[in-house]
Design a protein around this motif. Structure first.
Motif, PDB file in Angstrom:
ATOM      1  N   ASN A  36       0.817  -1.209   0.000  1.00 14.06           N
ATOM      2  CA  ASN A  36       0.000   0.000   0.000  1.00 14.06           C
ATOM      3  C   ASN A  36       0.852   1.261   0.000  1.00 14.06           C
ATOM      4  O   ASN A  36       0.388   2.314   0.415  1.00 14.06           O
ATOM      5  CB  ASN A  36      -0.935   0.013   1.213  1.00 14.06           C
ATOM      6  CG  ASN A  36      -1.948  -1.096   1.148  1.00 14.06           C
ATOM      7  OD1 ASN A  36      -2.404  -1.449   0.078  1.00 14.06           O
ATOM      8  ND2 ASN A  36      -2.285  -1.642   2.291  1.00 14.06           N
ATOM      9  N   THR A  39      -0.706   4.315  -1.586  1.00 11.67           N
ATOM     10  CA  THR A  39      -1.766   4.878  -0.756  1.00 11.67           C
ATOM     11  C   THR A  39      -1.164   5.641   0.412  1.00 11.67           C
ATOM     12  O   THR A  39      -1.604   6.739   0.743  1.00 11.67           O
ATOM     13  CB  THR A  39      -2.693   3.764  -0.238  1.00 11.67           C
ATOM     14  OG1 THR A  39      -3.221   3.063  -1.349  1.00 11.67           O
ATOM     15  CG2 THR A  39      -3.808   4.316   0.607  1.00 11.67           C
ATOM     16  N   THR A  43      -1.617   9.587   1.101  1.00 15.82           N
ATOM     17  CA  THR A  43      -2.170  10.050   2.374  1.00 15.82           C
ATOM     18  C   THR A  43      -1.228  11.025   3.052  1.00 15.82           C
ATOM     19  O   THR A  43      -1.659  12.071   3.555  1.00 15.82           O
ATOM     20  CB  THR A  43      -2.456   8.858   3.314  1.00 15.82           C
ATOM     21  OG1 THR A  43      -3.402   7.999   2.689  1.00 15.82           O
ATOM     22  CG2 THR A  43      -2.993   9.319   4.649  1.00 15.82           C
ATOM     23  N   HIS A  75      -4.162   8.063  13.206  1.00 15.44           N
ATOM     24  CA  HIS A  75      -4.888   8.052  11.925  1.00 15.44           C
ATOM     25  C   HIS A  75      -5.564   6.706  11.695  1.00 15.44           C
ATOM     26  O   HIS A  75      -4.910   5.674  11.650  1.00 15.44           O
ATOM     27  CB  HIS A  75      -3.907   8.357  10.787  1.00 15.44           C
ATOM     28  CG  HIS A  75      -4.566   8.471   9.452  1.00 15.44           C
ATOM     29  ND1 HIS A  75      -5.179   9.626   9.047  1.00 15.44           N
ATOM     30  CD2 HIS A  75      -4.723   7.578   8.455  1.00 15.44           C
ATOM     31  CE1 HIS A  75      -5.679   9.443   7.835  1.00 15.44           C
ATOM     32  NE2 HIS A  75      -5.419   8.210   7.458  1.00 15.44           N
ATOM     33  N   PRO A  76      -6.907   6.680  11.539  1.00 21.91           N
ATOM     34  CA  PRO A  76      -7.593   5.409  11.308  1.00 21.91           C
ATOM     35  C   PRO A  76      -7.333   4.879   9.891  1.00 21.91           C
ATOM     36  O   PRO A  76      -7.228   5.645   8.941  1.00 21.91           O
ATOM     37  CB  PRO A  76      -9.069   5.759  11.494  1.00 21.91           C
ATOM     38  CG  PRO A  76      -9.157   7.209  11.220  1.00 21.91           C
ATOM     39  CD  PRO A  76      -7.840   7.809  11.594  1.00 21.91           C
ATOM     40  N   HIS A  77      -7.221   3.572   9.781  1.00 21.70           N
ATOM     41  CA  HIS A  77      -6.968   2.902   8.505  1.00 21.70           C
ATOM     42  C   HIS A  77      -8.077   1.893   8.272  1.00 21.70           C
ATOM     43  O   HIS A  77      -8.331   1.035   9.115  1.00 21.70           O
ATOM     44  CB  HIS A  77      -5.617   2.175   8.546  1.00 21.70           C
ATOM     45  CG  HIS A  77      -4.456   3.069   8.749  1.00 21.70           C
ATOM     46  ND1 HIS A  77      -3.623   3.448   7.731  1.00 21.70           N
ATOM     47  CD2 HIS A  77      -3.998   3.700   9.859  1.00 21.70           C
ATOM     48  CE1 HIS A  77      -2.682   4.248   8.196  1.00 21.70           C
ATOM     49  NE2 HIS A  77      -2.894   4.422   9.485  1.00 21.70           N
ATOM     50  N   SER A  78      -8.727   1.981   7.136  1.00 21.98           N
ATOM     51  CA  SER A  78      -9.830   1.064   6.857  1.00 21.98           C
ATOM     52  C   SER A  78      -9.358  -0.388   6.841  1.00 21.98           C
ATOM     53  O   SER A  78     -10.084  -1.282   7.284  1.00 21.98           O
ATOM     54  CB  SER A  78     -10.515   1.430   5.543  1.00 21.98           C
ATOM     55  OG  SER A  78      -9.594   1.372   4.469  1.00 21.98           O
ATOM     56  N   ALA A  79      -8.161  -0.639   6.342  1.00 25.83           N
ATOM     57  CA  ALA A  79      -7.651  -2.014   6.286  1.00 25.83           C
ATOM     58  C   ALA A  79      -7.337  -2.569   7.677  1.00 25.83           C
ATOM     59  O   ALA A  79      -7.187  -3.780   7.842  1.00 25.83           O
ATOM     60  CB  ALA A  79      -6.395  -2.071   5.420  1.00 25.83           C
ATOM     61  N   LYS A  81      -9.378  -2.134  10.367  1.00 28.50           N
ATOM     62  CA  LYS A  81     -10.650  -2.018  11.091  1.00 28.50           C
ATOM     63  C   LYS A  81     -10.796  -0.636  11.728  1.00 28.50           C
ATOM     64  O   LYS A  81     -11.268  -0.487  12.834  1.00 28.50           O
ATOM     65  CB  LYS A  81     -10.777  -3.115  12.129  1.00 28.50           C
ATOM     66  CG  LYS A  81     -10.711  -4.512  11.523  1.00 28.50           C
ATOM     67  CD  LYS A  81     -10.796  -5.577  12.567  1.00 28.50           C
ATOM     68  CE  LYS A  81     -10.652  -6.933  11.873  1.00 28.50           C
ATOM     69  NZ  LYS A  81     -10.613  -8.020  12.832  1.00 28.50           N
ATOM     70  N   HIS A  82     -10.337   0.369  11.005  1.00 30.26           N
ATOM     71  CA  HIS A  82     -10.416   1.782  11.404  1.00 30.26           C
ATOM     72  C   HIS A  82      -9.650   2.090  12.679  1.00 30.26           C
ATOM     73  O   HIS A  82     -10.017   2.990  13.433  1.00 30.26           O
ATOM     74  CB  HIS A  82     -11.871   2.248  11.476  1.00 30.26           C
ATOM     75  CG  HIS A  82     -12.550   2.139  10.149  1.00 30.26           C
ATOM     76  ND1 HIS A  82     -12.316   3.041   9.130  1.00 30.26           N
ATOM     77  CD2 HIS A  82     -13.390   1.213   9.640  1.00 30.26           C
ATOM     78  CE1 HIS A  82     -13.010   2.687   8.070  1.00 30.26           C
ATOM     79  NE2 HIS A  82     -13.663   1.580   8.345  1.00 30.26           N
ATOM     80  N   CYS A  83      -8.595   1.337  12.900  1.00 28.04           N
ATOM     81  CA  CYS A  83      -7.662   1.620  13.991  1.00 28.04           C
ATOM     82  C   CYS A  83      -6.401   2.230  13.392  1.00 28.04           C
ATOM     83  O   CYS A  83      -6.127   2.061  12.205  1.00 28.04           O
ATOM     84  CB  CYS A  83      -7.255   0.329  14.711  1.00 28.04           C
ATOM     85  SG  CYS A  83      -8.592  -0.505  15.560  1.00 28.04           S
TER      86      CYS A  83
END
Length: 96
Positions: A36, A39, A43, A75-79, A81-83
């Protein structure tokens, strides 16, 4: 406007590794970038680098280090689980 060179980024990354591991080498080789990476780069550029003050090299490097810290700690990361990455690792470790 001050630019941040590849050498500056390398120096910050090496300082991060020193902060994380101290004088003890990690048990396994470090992977600098994941699949990633594009990405991550986008970001960092959109969410952080374009907004941080960069009046001079020292300030730019200090603020970039703060941005890395925020990205990894808050910073939350969707991959994940938004942690944040560190929060995800703490949760995973707590489950083992």
């Amino acid at each position: 406007m001050t630019t941040v060179s590849g050498d500056d980024i390398r120096d910050i990354m090496l300082e991060s590794v020193k902060k994380r591991f101290g004088q003890q080498l990690p048990a396994t080789p470090l992977q600098w970038l994941s699949d990633n990476s594009s990405t991550y780069t986008a970001t960092m550029k959109r969410g952080y680098i374009t907004h941080i003050p960069k009046p001079d090299r020292a300030t730019a490097l200090r603020n970039l280090a703060i941005a890395f810290e925020h990205y990894n700690e808050q910073h939350p990361h969707s991959a994940l689980k938004h942690c944040s990455p560190r929060e995800f690792r703490r949760l995973a470790k707590a489950l083992t």
